[in-house]
Design a protein around this motif. Sequence first.
Motif, PDB file in Angstrom:
ATOM      1  N   PHE A  27       0.686  -1.265   0.103  1.00  0.00           N
ATOM      2  CA  PHE A  27       0.194  -0.002   0.201  1.00  0.00           C
ATOM      3  C   PHE A  27       0.812   1.273  -0.401  1.00  0.00           C
ATOM      4  CE2 PHE A  27      -1.676   3.558   2.055  1.00  0.00           C
ATOM      5  CZ  PHE A  27      -3.535   3.392   1.331  1.00  0.00           C
ATOM      6  N   TYR A  32      -2.570   6.587  -3.287  1.00  0.00           N
ATOM      7  CA  TYR A  32      -4.224   5.789  -3.230  1.00  0.00           C
ATOM      8  C   TYR A  32      -4.408   7.332  -3.372  1.00  0.00           C
ATOM      9  CZ  TYR A  32      -8.326   5.363  -0.671  1.00  0.00           C
ATOM     10  OH  TYR A  32      -9.938   5.291   0.246  1.00  0.00           O
ATOM     11  N   THR A  36      -7.812   8.375  -5.845  1.00  0.00           N
ATOM     12  CA  THR A  36      -8.580   9.374  -5.333  1.00  0.00           C
ATOM     13  C   THR A  36      -9.236  11.132  -5.626  1.00  0.00           C
ATOM     14  OG1 THR A  36      -8.117   9.908  -3.528  1.00  0.00           O
ATOM     15  CG2 THR A  36      -9.324   8.296  -3.208  1.00  0.00           C
ATOM     16  N   ILE A 131      -8.444   2.299  -7.127  1.00  0.00           N
ATOM     17  CA  ILE A 131      -8.450   2.419  -5.889  1.00  0.00           C
ATOM     18  C   ILE A 131      -8.872   1.527  -4.892  1.00  0.00           C
ATOM     19  CG2 ILE A 131      -9.693   4.042  -3.801  1.00  0.00           C
ATOM     20  CD1 ILE A 131     -10.157   5.511  -6.694  1.00  0.00           C
ATOM     21  N   GLU A 134      -5.903  -0.780  -4.846  1.00  0.00           N
ATOM     22  CA  GLU A 134      -4.454   0.109  -4.351  1.00  0.00           C
ATOM     23  C   GLU A 134      -5.143   0.218  -2.990  1.00  0.00           C
ATOM     24  OE1 GLU A 134      -0.810   1.643  -3.312  1.00  0.00           O
ATOM     25  OE2 GLU A 134      -1.413   1.329  -5.105  1.00  0.00           O
ATOM     26  N   SER A 135      -6.166  -0.058  -2.243  1.00  0.00           N
ATOM     27  CA  SER A 135      -6.522   0.309  -0.859  1.00  0.00           C
ATOM     28  C   SER A 135      -6.349  -1.077  -0.512  1.00  0.00           C
ATOM     29  CB  SER A 135      -8.431   0.736  -0.826  1.00  0.00           C
ATOM     30  OG  SER A 135      -8.349   0.176  -1.320  1.00  0.00           O
TER      31      SER A 135
END
Length: 147
Positions: A27, A32, A36, A131, A134-135
């Motif tokens: 991560f 991230y 976003t 997203i 990545e999260s």
Amino acid sequence: MRRFAPHLLLIGLTLALTACGPTISRFNARAYEQATALKVEARSLMDQATTPYSQHREDVQALKTELQKAYEFARGRPKNEISAQQWKILIDPERDLLGGFLRDWQERSTLPSAFVKEKKAQVSEAFDTIIELESGKLSPDAVRAGS
């Protein structure tokens, strides 16, 4: 106007690459946040596509630059091929996601609101895939705790 579900390509690519078993990078808060923020910026700019492109040329160029930075950042991270490939598909002007949308806007000057609405949904899904990928990665602390 094209009738292709490019977001399905992103999902399929993700599944195919993860099924092959490559490890993915850890991560990264910057990645991230970048994804976003760019989603919000892209959707906001897409709303303007019902007005002449010439009025938004600088904004489009600024967004393209930030998208290219996000792609290069993803590409430069070790074990991050899946995310980098998804960024590449998203921004490619020869594809039917954000890059293709921006190309169409430039070529046609304005786009119909129904088309903009449909493409915003597809682009949003593509960003959400990036997203979510990545999260879903482990944080460096979680990796250390598990070892």
